[in-house]
Design a protein around this motif. Structure first.
Motif, PDB file in Angstrom:
ATOM      1  N   GLY A  55      51.258  42.734  -8.358  1.00  0.00           N
ATOM      2  CA  GLY A  55      52.088  42.414  -9.517  1.00  0.00           C
ATOM      3  C   GLY A  55      51.464  41.498 -10.542  1.00  0.00           C
ATOM      4  N   TYR A  56      50.151  41.314 -10.503  1.00  0.00           N
ATOM      5  CA  TYR A  56      49.500  40.529 -11.553  1.00  0.00           C
ATOM      6  C   TYR A  56      49.405  41.362 -12.830  1.00  0.00           C
ATOM      7  CZ  TYR A  56      47.989  37.498  -7.713  1.00  0.00           C
ATOM      8  OH  TYR A  56      47.951  36.661  -6.621  1.00  0.00           O
ATOM      9  N   GLU A  57      49.192  40.680 -13.949  1.00  0.00           N
ATOM     10  CA  GLU A  57      49.026  41.381 -15.216  1.00  0.00           C
ATOM     11  C   GLU A  57      48.103  40.594 -16.132  1.00  0.00           C
ATOM     12  OE1 GLU A  57      52.699  41.675 -17.309  1.00  0.00           O
ATOM     13  OE2 GLU A  57      53.151  39.533 -17.167  1.00  0.00           O
ATOM     14  N   LEU A  58      47.418  41.309 -17.008  1.00  0.00           N
ATOM     15  CA  LEU A  58      46.658  40.648 -18.058  1.00  0.00           C
ATOM     16  C   LEU A  58      47.638  40.167 -19.108  1.00  0.00           C
ATOM     17  CD1 LEU A  58      43.669  43.153 -18.512  1.00  0.00           C
ATOM     18  CD2 LEU A  58      43.686  41.008 -17.224  1.00  0.00           C
ATOM     19  N   VAL A  59      47.802  38.865 -19.209  1.00  0.00           N
ATOM     20  CA  VAL A  59      48.815  38.330 -20.114  1.00  0.00           C
ATOM     21  C   VAL A  59      48.375  38.515 -21.563  1.00  0.00           C
ATOM     22  CG1 VAL A  59      49.666  36.679 -18.422  1.00  0.00           C
ATOM     23  CG2 VAL A  59      47.844  35.987 -19.996  1.00  0.00           C
ATOM     24  N   GLU A  60      49.335  38.682 -22.426  1.00  0.00           N
ATOM     25  CA  GLU A  60      49.028  38.963 -23.827  1.00  0.00           C
ATOM     26  C   GLU A  60      48.335  37.800 -24.512  1.00  0.00           C
ATOM     27  OE1 GLU A  60      51.399  40.280 -27.942  1.00  0.00           O
ATOM     28  OE2 GLU A  60      52.414  40.313 -25.990  1.00  0.00           O
ATOM     29  N   ASP A  61      48.786  36.591 -24.227  1.00  0.00           N
ATOM     30  CA  ASP A  61      48.256  35.397 -24.876  1.00  0.00           C
ATOM     31  C   ASP A  61      47.127  34.810 -24.022  1.00  0.00           C
ATOM     32  OD1 ASP A  61      47.720  33.046 -26.180  1.00  0.00           O
ATOM     33  OD2 ASP A  61      49.718  32.174 -25.930  1.00  0.00           O
ATOM     34  N   TYR A  62      45.893  35.065 -24.409  1.00  0.00           N
ATOM     35  CA  TYR A  62      44.740  34.602 -23.644  1.00  0.00           C
ATOM     36  C   TYR A  62      44.733  33.085 -23.507  1.00  0.00           C
ATOM     37  CZ  TYR A  62      39.783  34.162 -22.310  1.00  0.00           C
ATOM     38  OH  TYR A  62      38.598  33.868 -21.659  1.00  0.00           O
ATOM     39  N   THR A  63      45.091  32.386 -24.565  1.00  0.00           N
ATOM     40  CA  THR A  63      45.085  30.916 -24.535  1.00  0.00           C
ATOM     41  C   THR A  63      46.002  30.369 -23.457  1.00  0.00           C
ATOM     42  OG1 THR A  63      44.667  30.915 -26.920  1.00  0.00           O
ATOM     43  CG2 THR A  63      45.411  28.844 -25.947  1.00  0.00           C
ATOM     44  N   SER A  64      47.103  31.059 -23.206  1.00  0.00           N
ATOM     45  CA  SER A  64      48.091  30.555 -22.246  1.00  0.00           C
ATOM     46  C   SER A  64      47.548  30.494 -20.826  1.00  0.00           C
ATOM     47  CB  SER A  64      49.347  31.429 -22.285  1.00  0.00           C
ATOM     48  OG  SER A  64      49.088  32.716 -21.729  1.00  0.00           O
ATOM     49  N   ILE A  65      46.506  31.252 -20.533  1.00  0.00           N
ATOM     50  CA  ILE A  65      45.926  31.231 -19.187  1.00  0.00           C
ATOM     51  C   ILE A  65      45.457  29.823 -18.839  1.00  0.00           C
ATOM     52  CG2 ILE A  65      44.071  32.129 -17.724  1.00  0.00           C
ATOM     53  CD1 ILE A  65      44.027  34.602 -19.578  1.00  0.00           C
ATOM     54  N   PHE A  66      44.974  29.093 -19.831  1.00  0.00           N
ATOM     55  CA  PHE A  66      44.358  27.789 -19.603  1.00  0.00           C
ATOM     56  C   PHE A  66      45.300  26.624 -19.914  1.00  0.00           C
ATOM     57  CE2 PHE A  66      41.359  31.038 -20.853  1.00  0.00           C
ATOM     58  CZ  PHE A  66      40.572  31.091 -19.711  1.00  0.00           C
ATOM     59  N   ASP A  67      46.563  26.947 -20.128  1.00  0.00           N
ATOM     60  CA  ASP A  67      47.589  25.928 -20.318  1.00  0.00           C
ATOM     61  C   ASP A  67      48.143  25.567 -18.947  1.00  0.00           C
ATOM     62  OD1 ASP A  67      49.738  24.332 -20.896  1.00  0.00           O
ATOM     63  OD2 ASP A  67      50.730  25.763 -22.229  1.00  0.00           O
ATOM     64  N   GLU A  68      47.775  24.380 -18.457  1.00  0.00           N
ATOM     65  CA  GLU A  68      48.156  24.003 -17.099  1.00  0.00           C
ATOM     66  C   GLU A  68      49.668  23.933 -16.903  1.00  0.00           C
ATOM     67  OE1 GLU A  68      47.604  20.488 -19.639  1.00  0.00           O
ATOM     68  OE2 GLU A  68      46.248  22.110 -19.060  1.00  0.00           O
ATOM     69  N   ALA A  69      50.430  23.802 -17.995  1.00  0.00           N
ATOM     70  CA  ALA A  69      51.889  23.758 -17.880  1.00  0.00           C
ATOM     71  C   ALA A  69      52.489  25.158 -17.788  1.00  0.00           C
ATOM     72  CB  ALA A  69      52.490  23.020 -19.076  1.00  0.00           C
ATOM     73  N   ASN A  70      51.673  26.173 -17.997  1.00  0.00           N
ATOM     74  CA  ASN A  70      52.152  27.550 -17.988  1.00  0.00           C
ATOM     75  C   ASN A  70      51.745  28.235 -16.696  1.00  0.00           C
ATOM     76  OD1 ASN A  70      53.116  30.113 -19.127  1.00  0.00           O
ATOM     77  ND2 ASN A  70      50.952  30.664 -19.160  1.00  0.00           N
ATOM     78  N   SER A  71      52.701  28.848 -16.032  1.00  0.00           N
ATOM     79  CA  SER A  71      52.407  29.556 -14.795  1.00  0.00           C
ATOM     80  C   SER A  71      51.995  30.983 -15.136  1.00  0.00           C
ATOM     81  CB  SER A  71      53.634  29.556 -13.872  1.00  0.00           C
ATOM     82  OG  SER A  71      53.349  30.218 -12.662  1.00  0.00           O
ATOM     83  N   SER A  72      50.722  31.183 -15.374  1.00  0.00           N
ATOM     84  CA  SER A  72      50.229  32.475 -15.833  1.00  0.00           C
ATOM     85  C   SER A  72      50.266  33.514 -14.727  1.00  0.00           C
ATOM     86  CB  SER A  72      48.791  32.336 -16.350  1.00  0.00           C
ATOM     87  OG  SER A  72      48.258  33.604 -16.664  1.00  0.00           O
ATOM     88  N   ASN A  73      50.745  34.691 -15.071  1.00  0.00           N
ATOM     89  CA  ASN A  73      50.798  35.789 -14.106  1.00  0.00           C
ATOM     90  C   ASN A  73      49.446  36.473 -13.955  1.00  0.00           C
ATOM     91  OD1 ASN A  73      52.277  37.350 -12.249  1.00  0.00           O
ATOM     92  ND2 ASN A  73      52.530  39.003 -13.726  1.00  0.00           N
ATOM     93  N   GLU A  74      48.421  35.914 -14.555  1.00  0.00           N
ATOM     94  CA  GLU A  74      47.075  36.458 -14.415  1.00  0.00           C
ATOM     95  C   GLU A  74      46.255  35.714 -13.380  1.00  0.00           C
ATOM     96  OE1 GLU A  74      43.153  37.256 -17.248  1.00  0.00           O
ATOM     97  OE2 GLU A  74      45.165  37.398 -18.080  1.00  0.00           O
ATOM     98  N   ILE A  75      46.609  34.471 -13.111  1.00  0.00           N
ATOM     99  CA  ILE A  75      45.804  33.637 -12.217  1.00  0.00           C
ATOM    100  C   ILE A  75      46.106  33.985 -10.760  1.00  0.00           C
ATOM    101  CG2 ILE A  75      45.329  31.288 -11.456  1.00  0.00           C
ATOM    102  CD1 ILE A  75      46.017  30.367 -14.302  1.00  0.00           C
ATOM    103  N   ILE A  76      45.048  34.271 -10.014  1.00  0.00           N
ATOM    104  CA  ILE A  76      45.185  34.598  -8.602  1.00  0.00           C
ATOM    105  C   ILE A  76      45.140  33.328  -7.760  1.00  0.00           C
ATOM    106  CG2 ILE A  76      44.182  35.888  -6.669  1.00  0.00           C
ATOM    107  CD1 ILE A  76      43.015  37.813  -8.860  1.00  0.00           C
ATOM    108  N   PHE A  77      44.153  32.470  -8.017  1.00  0.00           N
ATOM    109  CA  PHE A  77      44.034  31.213  -7.274  1.00  0.00           C
ATOM    110  C   PHE A  77      43.416  30.169  -8.173  1.00  0.00           C
ATOM    111  CE2 PHE A  77      41.587  28.524  -4.114  1.00  0.00           C
ATOM    112  CZ  PHE A  77      42.705  27.835  -3.670  1.00  0.00           C
ATOM    113  N   GLN A  78      43.983  28.962  -8.133  1.00  0.00           N
ATOM    114  CA  GLN A  78      43.478  27.860  -8.936  1.00  0.00           C
ATOM    115  C   GLN A  78      43.675  26.546  -8.194  1.00  0.00           C
ATOM    116  OE1 GLN A  78      45.773  27.237 -12.570  1.00  0.00           O
ATOM    117  NE2 GLN A  78      47.654  27.900 -11.567  1.00  0.00           N
ATOM    118  N   ILE A  79      42.875  25.551  -8.571  1.00  0.00           N
ATOM    119  CA  ILE A  79      43.030  24.195  -8.060  1.00  0.00           C
ATOM    120  C   ILE A  79      43.902  23.447  -9.056  1.00  0.00           C
ATOM    121  CG2 ILE A  79      41.850  22.117  -7.299  1.00  0.00           C
ATOM    122  CD1 ILE A  79      41.246  24.687  -5.665  1.00  0.00           C
ATOM    123  N   ASP A  80      45.031  22.960  -8.573  1.00  0.00           N
ATOM    124  CA  ASP A  80      46.086  22.425  -9.444  1.00  0.00           C
ATOM    125  C   ASP A  80      45.954  20.918  -9.635  1.00  0.00           C
ATOM    126  OD1 ASP A  80      48.587  22.358 -10.859  1.00  0.00           O
ATOM    127  OD2 ASP A  80      49.525  21.602  -9.030  1.00  0.00           O
TER     128      ASP A  80
END
Length: 447
Positions: A240-265
């Motif tokens: 159920g992952y998806e390439l999110v429309e807003d690329y910048t939002s991937i790197f917004d730590e306050a945003n829970s991006s549906n593109e990120i599989i694993f990250q260090i929080d």
């Protein structure tokens, strides 16, 4: 950054303190460490301690920066000689950042090993909980060894925590590069079995798709193309992952991006990641984005401003912007990498003018606002390979991939004008060479 002294006893002591307790007296801390994995509460605290270890600045900052600084995405512009020598592809064996990377990863490995040694006998833990904990620890250990083998070649493989001060416990030699990769694969495959059917959790804890994504990457590096394709597709199609429309939002730590599989929080934790201070033009600006990477992005590329900024001719990485709060997360893997792995793996098996490699590549390009690449532009395997490599560089810039991509595709010497192939590996820290008395703990050539 702290100049860490690499003594395995030090790593052992740190591992025992893996559940970080603040504002307590040392005696209580020691008692807690001795009983940390006697019950489920202690196990949970110890597991949290492993994730806490992954927040080390040497992992979320140094390793990431080195991976682009040694390549052609970043260049040293400050006064730090250790950055300059990395940038020149000739670091000293006493380089403090290289040493910190080594120490931090072995610290996490020892923390994980401490749990793996004890998880089968912890009171009050169900079989399902033990399986999940084992899978998480094996996966984190695999991540650490994968980072180390890509940087240093074969490394000492510690399968158990250091339980004493004997030389047999402390001093072990280097495994071969092949054996190191096999160890990583074994850990990930065991984790895959333990998590089979568990599905997707959240992006800050290891879960089933995390393991499959890491296996896709591992097989890519080993040029096991069919396996790389299969694992990448399983992540793309199954969770159920998806390439999110807003690329910048991937790197917004306050945003829970549906593109990120694993990250260090870092957003929900007391620890900090100071990477923005080192890379932003408004910060310390120790490493600048190169004009070369800035020029890669076409004017209509929606990733451009989110990736590289221009402050009056001073180019800078713009993916990490937490200058005021130091909470930039470290993305370990995300969906677009899986698309690019699938594209590369399909093309490497055989060129086909109508293959799915074009589809996977163009999914990433379409999100970036770019036109499709067709078989009219990429007319053979070599030209499609080049198009995929270029897209990887733009899509994943400053996320810790560039140096390793150049090395694994045998392009590093030509692209970076490195005359000595031995410089494709980093030096084993001199502190390790001096301390580890095992006869097979040898330095990489020409260091």
């Amino acid at each position: 950054m702290k100049n860490l002294k690499n003594i395995f006893i030090y790593s052992f002591i740190i591992s025992l303190l893996s559940c970080e307790i603040l504002d307590v007296e040392p005696p209580y801390d020691r008692v807690l460490a001795e009983n940390a994995i006697s019950d489920k509460r202690g196990l949970d605290a110890a597991i949290n301690g492993v994730y806490d270890g992954m927040q080390s600045g040497a992992i979320v900052l140094d390793y990431l920066v080195i991976s682009d600084l040694a390549a052609d995405n970043l260049e040293a512009v400050g006064s730090k000689i250790d950055y300059i020598t990395i940038n020149n592809n000739d670091p000293f064996s006493t380089n403090i950042y290289v040493e910190a990377v080594w120490n931090a990863h072995y610290d996490v490995i020892n923390r994980a090993n401490n749990i793996l040694d004890n998880i089968g006998s912890v009171d009050g833990v169900s079989e399902a909980e033990a399986n999940r904990g084992e899978a998480e620890m094996r996966t984190i250990r695999a991540i650490c060894y994968f980072n180390l083998v890509r940087m240093f070649g074969g490394v000492p493989l510690r399968e158990s925590a250091i339980n004493g001060a004997s030389e047999e416990d402390i001093f072990i030699g280097r495994a071969s590069e092949a054996d190191t990769y096999q160890f990583i694969q074994d850990d990930l495959e065991i984790s895959e079995d333990l998590l089979e059917g568990a599905g997707r959790g959240n992006s800050v804890r290891v879960d089933e798709p995390t393991v499959k994504a890491l296996l896709a990457r591992l097989h890519l590096y080993q040029e096991n193309w069919a396996n790389a394709e299969a694992y990448a597709k399983s992540v793309i199609d199954g969770f159920g992952y998806e390439l999110v429309e807003d690329y910048t939002s991937i790197f917004d730590e306050a945003n829970s991006s549906n593109e990120i599989i694993f990250q260090i929080d870092f957003l929900n934790d007391d620890d900090v990641n100071t990477i923005a201070r080192w890379l932003l033009a408004a910060g310390r600006y120790e490493a600048a984005a190169t004009e070369d990477v800035y020029d890669l992005y076409e004017s209509q590329d929606l990733r451009a401003s989110a990736s590289v900024g221009d402050a009056g001719g001073d180019f800078f990485c713009n993916k990490y912007t937490g200058l005021q709060n130091d909470v930039d997360n470290l993305i370990v893997t995300r969906l677009s990498e899986m698309y690019l792995i699938a594209a590369e793996a399909i093309n490497e098996q055989a060129y086909d003018a109508n293959s799915d490699a074009f589809d996977f590549l163009n999914e990433v390009r379409e999100r970036a606002g770019l036109n499709e690449i067709t078989n009219l532009e990429a007319t053979d395997q070599a030209s499609l390979r080049e198009a995929i490599a270029l897209e990887r560089r733009k899509e994943l810039a400053f996320e810790g991939h560039r140096w390793h991509d150049l090395v694994r595709t045998h392009q590093a010497q030509a692209v970076l004008e490195i005359s000595n192939p031995n410089k494709l590996l980093f030096p084993i820290p001199q502190s390790e060479i001096d301390t580890n008395k095992h006869p097979e703990m040898v330095q990489n050539e020409d260091y």
